[in-house]
Design an enzyme around this catalytic site. Structure first.
Site, PDB file in Angstrom:
ATOM      1  N   GLU A  70       0.740  -1.579   0.332  1.00 13.12           N
ATOM      2  CA  GLU A  70       0.200   0.434  -0.318  1.00 13.12           C
ATOM      3  C   GLU A  70       0.559   1.387  -0.059  1.00 13.12           C
ATOM      4  O   GLU A  70       1.837   1.543   0.945  1.00 13.12           O
ATOM      5  CB  GLU A  70      -0.430   0.046   1.304  1.00 13.12           C
ATOM      6  N   GLU A 103      -6.594  -2.313  12.801  1.00 14.97           N
ATOM      7  CA  GLU A 103      -5.786  -2.851  11.833  1.00 14.97           C
ATOM      8  C   GLU A 103      -6.906  -4.452  11.283  1.00 14.97           C
ATOM      9  O   GLU A 103      -7.577  -4.880  10.341  1.00 14.97           O
ATOM     10  CB  GLU A 103      -4.491  -3.408  11.325  1.00 14.97           C
TER      11      GLU A 103
END
Length: 559
Positions: free
Chosen positions: A237, A413
């Site tokens: 990412e 997360e």
């Protein structure tokens, strides 16, 4: 005004003819140079129709050759600005809508060995077969690729109906070249692909394992049990998957993945899905390597593809029949420093499953505590990666604030498994749909598990007040912006800022406050169910909020 006198330089007829001849020669030279002036380097397959690509040189359109750099050097490929590219889709930072990826068969081979922990140039090789559907007829294909070398490129198809691998033909690849400014690899084909048909794009490639940067496929060197050790891991990412394999590296271009990792037998290989099987491969030097294959992933974007090759130790827990493993240095596991993280992760999953009435879709979760991880934490689906400093807790440390901090980082997360992984923003300009809600539920989970910690007060003073102060600054911005403003990697990276995280969390907090928690969660349930395994934009969220408001407003009017 009177007419001015003529003035100038006078030459003989012979000199004039000589000057004219020199001018003509100069013009011819300029035309020849212009014809050599190319956009980007390309690689020429052989004239026999073989799609093997030379990986020893990069060729610009005019035929001039540059030497490939050694792996430790930056590429010497001329930029598109330097070479003056012809106009084309490679001028744009977004992929053209000609192909839709459906599935990747990806094999990666990091050449890491326990007895060669720090080679000067640690490399990896790989193969990928990408099944695509053609939507627009084109004889030129674009994929994302950056700092990868190619040995073989092939295009097969059209594929037979109702099968994935059976093919009824092969498409000649005439030229392969690079647009490094836009991070594209371009395939020039001998014929156009047919709209509505499926094809398989096949690449054999190699690249570097980064030893300085922590993006793409990178190396960690660390000490454990008084020995120097190493591991490799990924950070894709936002736009680093293209550093590891050729792909369609945009969040809306989701596909399924079959991932295979070839690694030294002394290491374990982890990826998004559980292990499917193992076999053995012998390289050209006679060395034995382990081939680990993994189950097929759900549809997901390239930025969530993850792998770790390591000799870390782990502890396991089970939550609602699904295994959760936490990996870390052997010393830290033996000392119990990861026990708290292992014990709290399962209840966090259960809390969110019950809240949304949507089960976690993967059969397992691996959490890896890396010795060095610049991103801090990453929500890869099924393989969450953290910097170890975010997870370690000495068993005798009873300080509630420390435990609450670790819980909040894990909660953020885990929240992404729904907001970001199950439902992904269509483009990075709406990254707050991922990060804002993950940040908000980080607060809710901490409140739930540690009600005595004044999280509402902490949120009010550190998050809300902080962002209100920043919003008065000249450089403040909205959480969602125009798509065209954020297309380059550097621009996308800048979106991971306090406006995305803190202002996004405040937006979620505001919605929950004026809607009521009940209506707010119902709207999110509807949003998550509708866009599961797909993509959404900010307006999609507003529509689902409106969908729960209208019936409630009618109910109030009737009562």
């Amino acid at each position: 005004m009177s007419r001015p006198f003529s003035s100038g330089v006078y030459v003989s007829r012979g000199v004039a003819l000589l000057l004219a001849a020199l001018t003509a020669v100069l013009l011819l030279v300029l035309v020849a140079l212009a014809s050599l002036y190319g956009s980007c380097a390309h690689v020429q397959p052989s004239e026999q129709g073989n799609s093997r690509v030379k990986n020893t040189s990069l060729w610009p359109p005019g035929g001039q050759e540059w030497a490939l750099p050694t792996p430790a050097q930056e590429p010497t490929v001329g930029t598109s600005q330097d070479l003056g590219p012809p106009s084309g889709p490679w001028d744009h930072l977004r992929l053209p809508p000609w192909l839709v990826p459906l599935h990747y068969d990806l094999e990666l081979w990091p050449w890491l060995q326990p007895d060669k922990l720090s080679p000067p140039n640690l490399t990896f090789t790989g193969r990928v077969n990408i099944t695509v559907r053609c939507t627009v007829a084109s004889s030129r294909l674009l994929l994302h690729s950056f700092l990868l070398n190619y040995k073989q490129v092939e295009v097969w198809g059209p594929l037979a109906q109702d099968t994935r691998n059976a093919t009824v033909g092969r498409v000649q690849v005439e030229k392969v070249w690079f647009a490094p400014d836009m991070q594209f690899v371009v395939l020039d084909l001998g014929q156009s692909l047919e709209p509505g048909s499926r094809y398989e794009l096949s690449f054999h490639f190699s690249g570097q394992v980064l030893q300085v940067g922590l993006e793409g496929l990178f190396l960690n060197l660390y000490h454990d049990e008084d020995e120097l050790r190493a591991l490799v891991a990924t950070q894709m990412e936002p736009t680093f998957a293209r550093h590891v394999f050729p792909c369609f590296d945009e969040p809306a271009l989701k596909a399924t993945f079959n991932i295979t990792v070839i690694h030294h037998p002394g290491y374990a290989a982890l990826s998004n899905m559980p292990q499917l099987g193992q076999s053995e491969r012998i390289d050209v030097n006679g060395s034995r390597w382990t081939v680990t294959t993994f189950h097929t992933t759900p549809r997901m974007p390239t930025y969530l593809v993850a792998l770790v090759v390591c000799d870390l130790d782990h502890i396991s827990r089970t939550e609602r029949g699904k295994e959760i493993r936490v990996w870390a240095r052997k010393d830290d596991i033996a000392n119990g420093y990861l026990d708290f993280a292992a014990n709290i992760t399962g209840p966090i999953f259960s809390f969110l499953e019950d809240l949304f009435n949507i089960s976690y879709r993967l059969p397992k979760t691996d959490i890896v505590a890396l010795p060095i991880f610049a991103s801090g934490a990453m929500e890869n689906w099924g393989l969450l990666i953290f910097d170890e400093s975010s997870l370690l807790l000495e068993p005798e440390d009873e300080l509630t604030e420390k435990r609450a901090m670790i819980l909040s980082i894990i909660a953020h997360e885990v929240g992404h498994q729904w907001f970001g992984n199950l439902v992904t923003m269509s483009w990075w300009n709406n990254i707050w749909l991922n990060e804002g809600f993950a940040s908000y539920f980080e607060l809710e989970l901490t409140n739930y598990f540690y009600p005595k910690v004044p999280m509402n007060m902490i949120f009010f003073f550190t998050v809300l007040h902080g962002i209100l102060g920043e919003d008065h600054a000249l450089e403040s911005r909205a959480v969602s912006t125009a798509v065209e403003n954020f297309t380059e990697t550097s621009e996308i990276n800048r979106l991971f800022d306090l406006y995305t995280y803190k202002k996004g969390a405040c937006m979620a907090w505001m919605l929950a406050s004026f809607l009521s928690p009940h209506l707010f969660i119902n709207a999110l349930k509807s949003y998550l169910e509708t866009f599961s395994y797909s993509n959404a934009e900010q307006d999609d969220l507003w529509r689902h909020i409106q969908m729960v408001i209208v019936p409630f407003r009618h109910f109030l009017a009737e009562h």
